[in-house]
Enzyme design. Structure first.
Site, mmCIF file in Angstrom:
data_model
loop_
_atom_site.group_PDB
_atom_site.id
_atom_site.type_symbol
_atom_site.label_atom_id
_atom_site.label_comp_id
_atom_site.label_asym_id
_atom_site.label_seq_id
_atom_site.Cartn_x
_atom_site.Cartn_y
_atom_site.Cartn_z
ATOM 1 N N LYS A 93 0.872 -1.183 0.000
ATOM 2 C CA LYS A 93 0.000 0.000 0.000
ATOM 3 C C LYS A 93 0.904 1.227 0.000
ATOM 4 C CE LYS A 93 -4.511 0.866 0.368
ATOM 5 N NZ LYS A 93 -5.650 0.130 -0.119
ATOM 6 N N GLY A 193 -26.180 2.192 0.764
ATOM 7 C CA GLY A 193 -25.432 2.744 -0.361
ATOM 8 C C GLY A 193 -26.145 2.427 -1.659
ATOM 9 N N GLY A 195 -24.385 3.336 -4.596
ATOM 10 C CA GLY A 195 -23.278 3.720 -5.482
ATOM 11 C C GLY A 195 -22.962 2.629 -6.486
ATOM 12 N N ASN A 196 -21.725 2.583 -6.897
ATOM 13 C CA ASN A 196 -21.321 1.670 -7.977
ATOM 14 C C ASN A 196 -21.496 0.200 -7.604
ATOM 15 O OD1 ASN A 196 -20.506 3.733 -9.762
ATOM 16 N ND2 ASN A 196 -18.647 3.997 -8.559
ATOM 17 N N VAL A 197 -20.972 -0.196 -6.445
ATOM 18 C CA VAL A 197 -21.067 -1.610 -6.055
ATOM 19 C C VAL A 197 -22.531 -1.968 -5.792
ATOM 20 C CG1 VAL A 197 -20.411 -3.332 -4.313
ATOM 21 C CG2 VAL A 197 -18.710 -1.679 -5.118
HETATM 22 P P1 NAD Z 1 -19.464 4.741 -4.344
HETATM 23 O O1 NAD Z 1 -18.833 6.023 -3.968
HETATM 24 O O2 NAD Z 1 -19.881 4.566 -5.766
HETATM 25 O O3 NAD Z 1 -20.734 4.455 -3.438
HETATM 26 C C1 NAD Z 1 -20.784 4.719 -2.079
HETATM 27 C C2 NAD Z 1 -22.135 5.332 -1.820
HETATM 28 O O4 NAD Z 1 -22.318 5.468 -0.415
HETATM 29 C C3 NAD Z 1 -22.304 6.723 -2.421
HETATM 30 O O5 NAD Z 1 -23.405 6.715 -3.286
HETATM 31 C C4 NAD Z 1 -22.530 7.614 -1.195
HETATM 32 O O6 NAD Z 1 -23.415 8.683 -1.431
HETATM 33 C C5 NAD Z 1 -23.108 6.616 -0.216
HETATM 34 N N1 NAD Z 1 -23.063 7.044 1.182
HETATM 35 C C6 NAD Z 1 -22.135 7.812 1.798
HETATM 36 N N2 NAD Z 1 -22.487 7.998 3.089
HETATM 37 C C7 NAD Z 1 -23.627 7.323 3.290
HETATM 38 C C8 NAD Z 1 -24.476 7.103 4.410
HETATM 39 N N3 NAD Z 1 -24.218 7.643 5.604
HETATM 40 N N4 NAD Z 1 -25.569 6.339 4.265
HETATM 41 C C9 NAD Z 1 -25.866 5.792 3.075
HETATM 42 N N5 NAD Z 1 -25.115 5.962 1.977
HETATM 43 C C10 NAD Z 1 -24.020 6.702 2.090
HETATM 44 O O7 NAD Z 1 -18.427 3.607 -3.910
HETATM 45 P P2 NAD Z 1 -18.394 2.104 -4.381
HETATM 46 O O8 NAD Z 1 -17.339 1.954 -5.414
HETATM 47 O O9 NAD Z 1 -19.761 1.603 -4.640
HETATM 48 O O10 NAD Z 1 -17.801 1.411 -3.063
HETATM 49 C C11 NAD Z 1 -18.623 1.191 -1.932
HETATM 50 C C12 NAD Z 1 -17.825 0.555 -0.816
HETATM 51 O O11 NAD Z 1 -17.222 -0.651 -1.245
HETATM 52 C C13 NAD Z 1 -16.672 1.414 -0.286
HETATM 53 O O12 NAD Z 1 -16.521 1.156 1.090
HETATM 54 C C14 NAD Z 1 -15.460 0.863 -1.028
HETATM 55 O O13 NAD Z 1 -14.260 1.089 -0.314
HETATM 56 C C15 NAD Z 1 -15.807 -0.601 -1.062
HETATM 57 N N6 NAD Z 1 -15.171 -1.330 -2.153
HETATM 58 C C16 NAD Z 1 -15.413 -0.982 -3.427
HETATM 59 C C17 NAD Z 1 -14.811 -1.685 -4.474
HETATM 60 C C18 NAD Z 1 -15.075 -1.325 -5.905
HETATM 61 O O14 NAD Z 1 -14.729 -2.129 -6.776
HETATM 62 N N7 NAD Z 1 -15.677 -0.189 -6.201
HETATM 63 C C19 NAD Z 1 -13.951 -2.758 -4.173
HETATM 64 C C20 NAD Z 1 -13.745 -3.119 -2.847
HETATM 65 C C21 NAD Z 1 -14.361 -2.395 -1.849
#
Ligand code: NAD
Length: 384
Positions: A93, A193, A195-197
Site C-alpha cells: 500500500k 449505499g 453507489g457503484n457496487v
Molecule cells: P461509491 O462512492 O460509488 O458508493 C458509495 C455510496 O455510499 C455513495 O453513493 C454515497 O453517497 C453513499 N453514502 C455515503 N455515506 C452514506 C451514508 N451515511 N448512508 C448511506 N449511503 C451513504 O463507492 P463504491 O465503489 O460503490 O464502493 C462502496 C464501498 O465498497 C466502499 O466502502 C469501497 O471502499 C468498497 N469497495 C469498493 C470496491 C469497488 O470495486 N468499487 C472494491 C472493494 C471495496
C-alpha cells in the site's frame, strides 16, 4: 505471521524498525521529493505469494507517524485479502501525505510514479481514497506498475461490477450456511449505499427475486436503484432498524458499532464496504452475541482486487467474473472452518490466509535450499 489481522496494530511512538517487526513488514520506502513537494510512504508487507499490490491514497495525515501507521495497517490487510482470494499477489500500500482538495499537482504524482518504477515491480499501485483517474494517469506516465487504470490506457476500468459479483456470491454462500439454501428468492435484503457496487449488486439480487430495501444520502442514486429493481427506499438512519434477512453495507466503513449492532434484526451481515466492523475485537463478538453471521468484508469484496490482478496477465473481463464467482467457495470454506473450530468468521478467514502463506512460504524455502544444493553440485561436477 501473527494470529489475526488486528491483534498487532502498529503502535505510534515505536521506531520504524519496531513498527515493521510487529507485523513482519518486509520493506518501507520513505519517498521525499522536495522539488515537487512529494512526501509519501510505500509499505510492502509480504511478497511470498507474488508482487505486492495495493492502492495509493492521498490524505492530510495529522502526522508522519499517523501516515506510517495507516500504510502499515493497510498493506498488511492487502496480504490477507490476496491470500484468501487465492491470488498470487502480496500485500502493499502507499500513502501520499497531502490534502487531495488543494495539494494535487502533476509533479507530485509523477515523482511518486518514479519511486514505484524504481521498485521494479515489487510494489504495484492502484487508485485508492483521495485519488482520481487523472492522478493515476500521471503516475502511469512514469511507471508501468499501475493497475486499475482506464480501458483507454489498457487497464480494466471500473472494478465495481466484478466486486458486486463477488459480494453477491459471498451473500449466497452465507445464506446457504445460515438458511440451508442459497436461493435469495423472496429474501428481504437491505442495502446501504446506492453507489457503484450497490447498484450492480441490487441488479443481481433483483434478478433472483429478492425483496430489496435501499438507502443513500444521495436521493438521485436511490431513485435509480428503485426504478431499476423495485427496491423500497428508506432513509439513511432507518436502514439499521429494518426487519430483514440480510443487511448489506456497501457505503462506508465502521458501520458495525455499539450504536448500530443492537438495532440490527438480520441473520446475516454481508456487504462490500471496507472495514465494516468499527473495531473487530469488540464489534465482531457483539455480532456473534446477537446471533448474526458476518461475512468478512475483505473476503467478499475481493472482486476489485481480482479484477486488477487480471490486468497483470492480460485482462479478460469474463475470466475476472469467473474468478470473482469463486468467492462463493472461499466463503463456504470460511464458514465451515468457523463452525468446525468454533471461531468467528473473521478469525477463520485470517487463519486460512495465513495457512496459504505458510504453505507457499515453505515451498519457497524448500526451493531455495534445493537451488543452493544444485549450485554446489554444479561446483562439484565442475571440479571433476
Ligand atoms: P461509491 O462512492 O460509488 O458508493 C458509495 C455510496 O455510499 C455513495 O453513493 C454515497 O453517497 C453513499 N453514502 C455515503 N455515506 C452514506 C451514508 N451515511 N448512508 C448511506 N449511503 C451513504 O463507492 P463504491 O465503489 O460503490 O464502493 C462502496 C464501498 O465498497 C466502499 O466502502 C469501497 O471502499 C468498497 N469497495 C469498493 C470496491 C469497488 O470495486 N468499487 C472494491 C472493494 C471495496
Amino acid at each position: 505471521m501473527s494470529p489475526t489481522l488486528t491483534e498487532k496494530e502498529p503502535k505510534t511512538g515505536n521506531s520504524i524498525f519496531e513498527s515493521m517487526m510487529e507485523n513482519e513488514h518486509e520493506q518501507v520506502i520513505i519517498c521525499s521529493d522536495p522539488s515537487s513537494g512529494l512526501k509519501a510512504i510505500i509499505a510492502i508487507h509480504n511478497t511470498i505469494l507474488g508482487p505486492s499490490l495495493g492502492g495509493v491514497r492521498m490524505w492530510p495525515y495529522e502526522s508522519e507517524r499517523a501516515a506510517l501507521k495507516d500504510v502499515l495497517r493497510l498493506s498488511r490487510g492487502m496480504t490477507y485479502k490476496a491470500a484468501v482470494a487465492g491470488l498470487n499477489l502480496g500485500g502493499g500500500k502507499a500513502v501520499i501525505i497531502g490534502d487531495p482538495k488543494k495539494d494535487k499537482k502533476e509533479a507530485i504524482f509523477r515523482a511518486f510514479g518514479r519511486y514505484v518504477e524504481g521498485l521494479a515491480g515489487r510494489y504495484i499501485t492502484a487508485e485508492d481514497v483521495g485519488m482520481s483517474i487523472r492522478d493515476m494517469e500521471w503516475i502511469r506516465m512514469e511507471t508501468k506498475y499501475v493497475t486499475g487504470i482506464s480501458m483507454a490506457l489498457g487497464g480494466s476500468g471500473d472494478p465495481s461490477p466484478v466486486t458486486a459479483m463477488g459480494v453477491y456470491m459471498g451473500i449466497k454462500a452465507t445464506a446457504k450456511k445460515v438458511f440451508g439454501s442459497d436461493s435469495l428468492e423472496k429474501r428481504k435484503i437491505s442495502i446501504q449505499g446506492a453507489g457503484n457496487v450497490s447498484t450492480n449488486l441490487a441488479r443481481y439480487l433483483h434478478k433472483e427475486g429478492a425483496k430489496l430495501f435501499v438507502t443513500d444520502i444521495d436521493e438521485e442514486k436511490v431513485d435509480n436503484v428503485v426504478r431499476e429493481t423495485g427496491a423500497i427506499a428508506v432513509d439513511p438512519e432507518s436502514i439499521y432498524d429494518l426487519d430483514v434477512d440480510i443487511f448489506s453495507p456497501n457505503a462506508l466503513g465502521g458501520v458495525l458499532n455499539k450504536d448500530t449492532i443492537p438495532r440490527l434484526k438480520c441473520a446475516i451481515v454481508a456487504g462490500g464496504a471496507n472495514n465494516q466492523l468499527e473495531k473487530e475485537s469488540v464489534h465482531g463478538p457483539m455480532l456473534i452475541e446477537r446471533g448474526i453471521v458476518y461475512a468478512p468484508d475483505y473476503v467478499i469484496n475481493a472482486g476489485g482486487l481480482i479484477n486488477v490482478s487480471n490486468e497483470l496477465e492480460g485482462y479478460n473481463r469474463e475470466h475476472a467474473h469467473e474468478q470473482a464467482a469463486r468467492i462463493y467457495d472461499t466463503m463456504s470454506r470460511i464458514l465451515e472452518y468457523s463452525a468446525t473450530h468454533n471461531v468467528p468468521t473473521y478469525t477463520a478467514s485470517n487463519t486460512i490466509a495465513e495457512m496459504r502463506l505458510k504453505q507457499i512460504g515453505r515451498v519457497k524455502s524448500i526451493y531455495a535450499s534445493r537451488s543452493h544444493f544444485t549450485g554446489r553440485m554444479g561446483e562439484l561436477v565442475g571440479k571433476r
